[in-house]
Motif scaffolding. Structure first.
Motif, short mmCIF file in Angstrom:
data_model
loop_
_atom_site.label_atom_id
_atom_site.label_comp_id
_atom_site.label_asym_id
_atom_site.label_seq_id
_atom_site.Cartn_x
_atom_site.Cartn_y
_atom_site.Cartn_z
N GLU A 262 0.83 -1.21 0.00
CA GLU A 262 0.00 0.00 0.00
C GLU A 262 0.86 1.25 0.00
OE1 GLU A 262 -3.55 0.02 2.50
OE2 GLU A 262 -3.14 -2.06 3.02
N GLU B 34 -0.92 7.05 -8.09
CA GLU B 34 -1.55 7.11 -9.42
C GLU B 34 -0.58 6.79 -10.55
OE1 GLU B 34 -0.03 11.19 -8.30
OE2 GLU B 34 -1.23 9.60 -7.33
N GLU C 146 -6.71 -10.55 -1.80
CA GLU C 146 -6.58 -9.30 -1.04
C GLU C 146 -5.58 -8.35 -1.70
OE1 GLU C 146 -6.56 -12.33 0.13
OE2 GLU C 146 -8.14 -12.46 1.66
N ALA D 110 -7.01 -6.82 -4.85
CA ALA D 110 -7.99 -5.78 -4.53
C ALA D 110 -7.29 -4.47 -4.16
CB ALA D 110 -8.89 -6.25 -3.38
N ILE D 111 -6.19 -4.57 -3.42
CA ILE D 111 -5.44 -3.37 -3.03
C ILE D 111 -4.88 -2.67 -4.27
CG2 ILE D 111 -3.33 -2.57 -1.87
CD1 ILE D 111 -3.83 -4.80 0.23
N HIS E 54 -5.88 -3.02 -7.47
CA HIS E 54 -6.96 -2.53 -8.33
C HIS E 54 -7.55 -1.23 -7.79
CE1 HIS E 54 -7.95 -6.57 -10.55
NE2 HIS E 54 -6.84 -6.01 -10.96
N ALA E 55 -7.66 -1.14 -6.47
CA ALA E 55 -8.21 0.08 -5.87
C ALA E 55 -7.33 1.29 -6.17
CB ALA E 55 -8.36 -0.11 -4.36
N ALA E 56 -6.04 1.03 -6.39
CA ALA E 56 -5.11 2.11 -6.72
C ALA E 56 -5.01 2.34 -8.22
CB ALA E 56 -3.73 1.80 -6.16
#
Length: 408
Positions: free
Chosen positions: A155, A160, A182, A185-186, A188-190
């Motif tokens: 994380e 970006e 997990e 997902a981290i 992809h969220a970014a």
């Protein structure tokens, strides 16, 4: 959970019936598994009955093409993806290199890729070379004591500018199983795509890639009881964005976009034998599922249960010794049966002694220089690696434990 029938399983692998292997215990599965009978049968049939150019007008040519299509369709269904999302290539290393060239053209200078130092070099080196074109490479470091990756550290690397995150499903020396769902997902969220090297995980149960969510997933058929082919899933959302790496007239066929070399017709057709084996394993053990995803999940859990049961005592024995360093977790539940130890004696000498007792084990760095260096281990000297899979017997494990007591 039904207990795995080891006699049935070993009966599906001709290697166990060979005289030269009858007294051997195979603990080099992470380097390549034995091949199951259905794969050998299909390969032999292809070479003897229709080794011709496929997809032509003749009956033999049509059958050759149909067998190749069947392999792609059936494996894709087992993996939970569409057939045109699955590509075959000569090896996973080669597949990543081709894919990296597509990514090279896709990204802009200043954009970033996250790599780890836990990977086999196949999912690290090709991405790092993109720095030559101005792509920023950010390294996700392992914990030097455990060799494991911390999701929180990922994380901290994301912003970006990151377009791709690359990591292994399972390390080929540390054995720790990373939480792909997990971590994906981290990423992809970014706003980043995800590439997962599944070579060291897939032999222990093929995953449902749709459920896990990565955009790219790679593994090797020769480590999952099949022929020497690399299998690469590239999901459509990414595949359609990347520039074609194949012949210009194949650009509209997704599974040909990232395989510029001509396909190995016979080996691709023989990959259907992997599915034959998984289906036979499921049927023998009373699986009631009929959909490919259900069969795949049943076999995955069956294999993992057997491996975890055999792995626990070995890890406990090694963890209690003060003359070796066990790499990775000491618990069996969250790791693959790929067990590496840093030894006081040269690991190659130990492997040679084990070979003298009919135990085939590996020694070296296994193309994982970076993680060994991170853990303070000389990659030239390397480690002793003991790797097995679901067809390993309790007698094999007992034989290994006694031999290790004598030779470590």
């Amino acid at each position: 959970m039904t207990e795995l029938d080891i006699d049935f399983v070993r009966g599906c692998f001709p290697a166990f019936a060979q005289q030269n292997l009858s007294d051997q215990s195979f603990f080099e599965n992470a380097g390549g598994s034995f091949t199951c009978a259905p794969v050998i049968d299909r390969l032999t049939r292809f070479y003897t009955q229709h080794k011709v150019q496929p997809y032509g007008a003749s009956a033999a040519s049509q059958l050759a093409g149909a067998e190749m299509d069947a392999a792609r369709n059936r494996l894709a269904a087992l993996l939970g993806v569409q057939p045109d999302e699955l590509s075959f290539g000569p090896s996973t290393t080669q597949n990543v290199y081709v894919l990296a060239q597509a990514i090279r053209q896709f990204l802009q200078p200043g954009e970033a890729i996250v790599v780890t130092n836990q990977d086999h070099e196949a999912n690290s080196g090709p991405w790092r070379r993109l720095a030559e074109d101005g792509i920023e490479i950010r390294e996700w470091h392992v914990d030097p004591d455990t060799g494991c990756l911390n999701p929180e550290d990922l994380e901290d690397l994301l912003d970006e500018d990151v377009r791709l995150v690359c990591f292994p499903h399972c390390s080929n020396v540390v054995g720790d199983i990373n939480p792909v769902f997990e971590l994906t997902a981290i990423a992809h969220a970014a706003g980043a795509f995800v590439c997962v090297d599944g070579v060291s995980y897939a032999p222990h149960g093929l995953p449902n890639i749709e459920a896990l969510g990565p955009d790219i997933y790679l593994f090797s058929a020769y480590k999952t009881y099949g022929p020497h082919q690399g299998l690469m899933v590239v999901r459509k959302g990414l595949a359609k964005l990347l520039p074609n790496q194949g012949h210009f007239f194949n650009e509209d066929c997704l599974y040909k976009r990232f395989t510029p070399a001509g396909p190995d017709h016979a080996q691709i057709a023989a990959c259907a034998g992997m599915v034959d084996y998984f289906e036979a394993l499921a049927a023998h053990h009373g699986c009631t599922a009929t959909a490919p995803e259900g069969i795949g999940a049943f076999v995955h859990d069956l294999m993992r249960a057997q491996e975890t049961r055999l792995l626990g005592p070995l890890l406990e024995m090694l963890d209690q010794r003060d003359d070796v360093r066990l790499l990775g977790p000491a618990g069996a539940a969250h790791r693959a049966p790929t067990v590496s130890v840093h030894t006081q004696t040269d690991p190659r000498d130990i492997a040679q002694r084990l070979a003298g007792e009919g135990i085939m084990a590996g020694a070296g760095n296994f193309y994982a220089h970076r993680v060994l260096q991170a853990m303070g281990i000389d990659p030239i000297r390397g480690i002793l690696r003991l790797s097995f899979t679901h067809y390993t017997s309790e007698d094999d494990m007992t034989k290994l434990s006694h031999a290790l007591e004598r030779h470590l």
